[in-house]
Design an enzyme around this catalytic site. Structure first.
Site, PDB file in Angstrom:
ATOM      1  N   ASP A 196      21.504  59.361  22.681  1.00 53.58           N
ATOM      2  CA  ASP A 196      21.432  58.618  23.929  1.00 53.58           C
ATOM      3  C   ASP A 196      20.058  58.843  24.554  1.00 53.58           C
ATOM      4  OD1 ASP A 196      22.382  57.019  26.048  1.00 53.58           O
ATOM      5  OD2 ASP A 196      22.957  58.797  27.178  1.00 53.58           O
ATOM      6  N   ARG A 198      38.582  59.652  18.757  1.00 56.22           N
ATOM      7  CA  ARG A 198      37.795  59.979  17.562  1.00 56.22           C
ATOM      8  C   ARG A 198      38.399  59.356  16.307  1.00 56.22           C
ATOM      9  NH1 ARG A 198      34.151  64.127  18.937  1.00 56.22           N
ATOM     10  NH2 ARG A 198      34.862  65.570  20.538  1.00 56.22           N
ATOM     11  N   LYS A 219      31.001  67.761  17.829  1.00 56.49           N
ATOM     12  CA  LYS A 219      32.010  67.425  16.851  1.00 56.49           C
ATOM     13  C   LYS A 219      31.862  65.996  16.350  1.00 56.49           C
ATOM     14  CE  LYS A 219      35.346  69.596  19.828  1.00 56.49           C
ATOM     15  NZ  LYS A 219      36.694  69.442  20.424  1.00 56.49           N
ATOM     16  N   ASP A 265      33.887  60.541  20.749  1.00 57.23           N
ATOM     17  CA  ASP A 265      34.977  60.674  21.728  1.00 57.23           C
ATOM     18  C   ASP A 265      34.593  60.247  23.133  1.00 57.23           C
ATOM     19  OD1 ASP A 265      33.229  62.998  22.204  1.00 57.23           O
ATOM     20  OD2 ASP A 265      34.802  63.585  23.606  1.00 57.23           O
TER      21      ASP A 265
HETATM   22  P1  IMP Z   1      21.675  62.872  24.238  1.00 66.82           P
HETATM   23  O1  IMP Z   1      21.359  64.342  24.288  1.00 66.82           O
HETATM   24  O2  IMP Z   1      21.475  62.205  25.574  1.00 66.82           O
HETATM   25  O3  IMP Z   1      20.951  62.134  23.149  1.00 66.82           O
HETATM   26  O4  IMP Z   1      23.214  62.730  24.015  1.00 66.82           O
HETATM   27  C1  IMP Z   1      23.703  63.253  22.872  1.00 66.82           C
HETATM   28  C2  IMP Z   1      25.152  63.611  22.838  1.00 66.82           C
HETATM   29  O5  IMP Z   1      25.934  63.040  23.872  1.00 66.82           O
HETATM   30  C3  IMP Z   1      25.610  63.029  21.535  1.00 66.82           C
HETATM   31  O6  IMP Z   1      25.604  64.054  20.567  1.00 66.82           O
HETATM   32  C4  IMP Z   1      26.976  62.538  21.831  1.00 66.82           C
HETATM   33  O7  IMP Z   1      27.897  63.503  21.412  1.00 66.82           O
HETATM   34  C5  IMP Z   1      27.035  62.379  23.317  1.00 66.82           C
HETATM   35  N1  IMP Z   1      26.961  60.959  23.651  1.00 66.82           N
HETATM   36  C6  IMP Z   1      25.900  60.230  24.054  1.00 66.82           C
HETATM   37  N2  IMP Z   1      26.227  58.949  24.253  1.00 66.82           N
HETATM   38  C7  IMP Z   1      27.541  58.846  23.954  1.00 66.82           C
HETATM   39  C8  IMP Z   1      28.478  57.756  23.950  1.00 66.82           C
HETATM   40  O8  IMP Z   1      28.187  56.588  24.258  1.00 66.82           O
HETATM   41  N3  IMP Z   1      29.749  58.081  23.559  1.00 66.82           N
HETATM   42  C9  IMP Z   1      30.126  59.340  23.217  1.00 66.82           C
HETATM   43  N4  IMP Z   1      29.284  60.363  23.193  1.00 66.82           N
HETATM   44  C10 IMP Z   1      28.008  60.131  23.567  1.00 66.82           C
END
Ligand code: IMP
Ligand code: MG
Length: 175
Positions: A104, A164, A44, A158
């Site tokens: 991330d 949000r 979202k 969030d």
């Molecule tokens: P990844 O798969 O590790 O790149 O993480 C991706 C998902 O985790 C993103 O689409 C975000 O929704 C959530 N995410 C990663 N880091 C954060 C953060 O610092 N705050 C909030 N959501 C995060």
């Protein structure tokens, strides 16, 4: 950590965010001159960013959404990602831009891009408002800002479904 008890630290102001959104929109518009790109928002967290982004484009576009969830509710991703809502548009021959709030580890983006590619689009580009500093692999094609350590919230992003609605981007103290 109880969302009602967290303390927030400023990271990016509305002005900094708006400047990044305008720059990204100009880059997407330049790269899609004469085309009608399909922007696929990753739910979202994308919803505020995507709403601002489409209004800065100078090319016509279409919008669709996909939802990817990594298991667990805390501030760290578990690495296991499932697509819980797929796109509804026929992707064949389309120029697709995947729009994420924050990368991330980049795993979510990789899973979404693989899913989009399976629909035989003409091109797939990656867009993220924020990317964690020191992320391995390749950076997204369109990138707003790099962000240091700390779980970020606001501007659609969030913590446990909260924050949000904040217009600035903050980090949760102690994360
Ligand atoms: P990844 O798969 O590790 O790149 O993480 C991706 C998902 O985790 C993103 O689409 C975000 O929704 C959530 N995410 C990663 N880091 C954060 C953060 O610092 N705050 C909030 N959501 C995060
Ligand atoms: Mg997300």
């Amino acid at each position: 950590m109880d969302p009602d008890a967290v303390e927030l630290e400023a990271r990016f102001t509305t002005d900094e965010i708006a400047e990044a959104v305008r720059r990204i929109a100009a880059e997407i518009s330049r790269d899609h001159e004469g085309q009608v790109p399909l922007l696929v928002g990753v739910l979202k967290g994308c919803f505020v960013f995507l709403a601002d982004l489409v209004r800065e484009l100078t090319v016509p576009c279409e919008v669709d959404f996909i939802r990817a969830r990594s298991y667990g509710r805390g501030t760290t991703s578990s690495g296991a990602i499932e697509i819980t809502k797929d796109v509804e548009t026929d992707l064949t021959g389309r120029h697709v831009v995947v729009v994420e709030d924050i990368e991330d580890t980049g795993l979510t983006m990789d899973v979404v891009v693989d899913r989009i590619r399976s629909g035989h689009p003409a091109s797939v580009r990656r867009c993220a408002l924020l990317v964690r500093e020191g992320i391995g692999g390749t950076l997204p094609d369109y990138l707003g800002m790099e962000v240091g350590p700390g779980f970020v919230v606001g501007y659609g992003i969030d913590y446990a479904e909260r924050f949000r609605e904040l217009t600035d981007i903050h980090a949760v103290r102690g994360t």
